[in-house]
Design a protein around this motif. Sequence first.
Motif, short mmCIF file in Angstrom:
data_model
loop_
_atom_site.label_atom_id
_atom_site.label_comp_id
_atom_site.label_asym_id
_atom_site.label_seq_id
_atom_site.Cartn_x
_atom_site.Cartn_y
_atom_site.Cartn_z
N UNK A 67 30.87 100.04 88.71
CA UNK A 67 30.62 98.83 89.65
C UNK A 67 30.89 97.91 88.37
N UNK A 68 32.16 97.15 88.50
CA UNK A 68 32.31 96.04 87.46
C UNK A 68 32.33 94.67 87.91
N UNK A 69 32.64 93.60 87.00
CA UNK A 69 32.48 92.29 87.40
C UNK A 69 33.16 91.92 88.67
N UNK A 70 34.32 92.53 88.93
CA UNK A 70 34.94 92.08 90.17
C UNK A 70 34.18 92.41 91.49
N UNK A 71 33.41 93.64 91.38
CA UNK A 71 32.80 94.27 92.63
C UNK A 71 31.46 93.35 92.59
N UNK A 72 30.98 93.01 91.58
CA UNK A 72 29.59 92.15 91.50
C UNK A 72 30.17 90.62 92.51
N UNK A 73 31.06 90.20 91.78
CA UNK A 73 31.58 89.02 92.33
C UNK A 73 31.77 89.04 93.94
N UNK A 74 32.56 90.15 94.36
CA UNK A 74 32.54 90.27 95.86
C UNK A 74 31.32 90.51 96.34
N UNK A 75 30.38 91.47 96.04
CA UNK A 75 29.19 91.31 96.59
C UNK A 75 28.55 90.11 96.65
N UNK A 76 28.62 89.39 95.61
CA UNK A 76 27.71 88.10 95.72
C UNK A 76 28.37 87.03 96.63
N UNK A 77 29.73 87.18 97.05
CA UNK A 77 30.48 86.40 97.97
C UNK A 77 29.76 87.09 99.57
N UNK A 78 29.66 88.17 99.58
CA UNK A 78 29.04 88.87 100.87
C UNK A 78 27.78 88.42 101.03
N UNK A 79 27.05 88.42 99.93
CA UNK A 79 25.62 87.98 100.04
C UNK A 79 25.43 86.39 100.36
N UNK A 80 26.50 85.69 100.00
CA UNK A 80 26.42 84.28 100.29
C UNK A 80 26.74 83.99 101.95
N UNK A 81 27.21 85.11 102.46
CA UNK A 81 27.68 84.89 103.96
C UNK A 81 26.64 85.96 104.81
N UNK A 82 25.54 86.28 104.05
CA UNK A 82 24.67 87.10 104.89
C UNK A 82 25.28 88.42 105.32
N UNK A 83 26.23 88.97 104.69
CA UNK A 83 26.78 90.27 105.15
C UNK A 83 26.54 91.38 104.44
#
Length: 231
Positions: free
Chosen positions: A95-111
């Motif tokens: 789980x690298x920086x790209x995945x963390x960035x994607x998860x962070x965006x999902x978090x911001x959308x409550x998804x």
Amino acid sequence: MKEQILNEPLIDIGGFTHSKVPKKNLQQFETVYIDLTKSEEELFQKLHRTNRKQISKASMHDFHILVIDKPTIADIRAFQKFYNHFAKFTNTYSCNSFHINTMSKLKDKNALIITQLLNEENEVLCYRLYISDGDTVFSLYSASHFRLKEKAEEKRVLSIANRYLLWNNILYFKKLNYSIYDMGGVTANENVRSFKLEFGGEITQVYSGYEANSLVGKLVLWLRTIKLRKG
């Protein structure tokens, strides 16, 4: 289920997570759908008998399930640390920086939803991480340290814990009136395939991948591929 990864006007990239609608540049996959509109008893009876037996045994353990429906970046980082330890011993992608960035965006959308199962010493035994759109919930990651345990009894408890967490997550999303629990892609690995099918769902054809609608978007996706190869 569609996720808009980037919002800049010149970068139009749509992330499709197991869409049932065929579309150009998306790859076809098999997944397993569990119909959450069925009763709890129907869902339980559709489980393989081994799962029913192990879930019943798990209820006798002092397990604690934690659902993090509004995760923080610290929660995501804790998951990353646990998952990468798991990935190291299972010959899978980290789980690298790209995945963390994607998860962070999902978090911001409550998804984004993270679940954990802990034992009586508050040790995390397994994780599951989901993408949610309020109707369908998609299993994005799962991890346990099964292969790190040496004793047969420890391995048995982890196997029970993993199934117990998954079953309780199914019930959790059912109670929230979700319609579909998506087990994630069914791979050629017979063990993984068997595990997912033993939870009583139906194999469904879906389409997944990323789509770029501009030259800049294509460049971003190319850079993403390079990042993933580097881990």
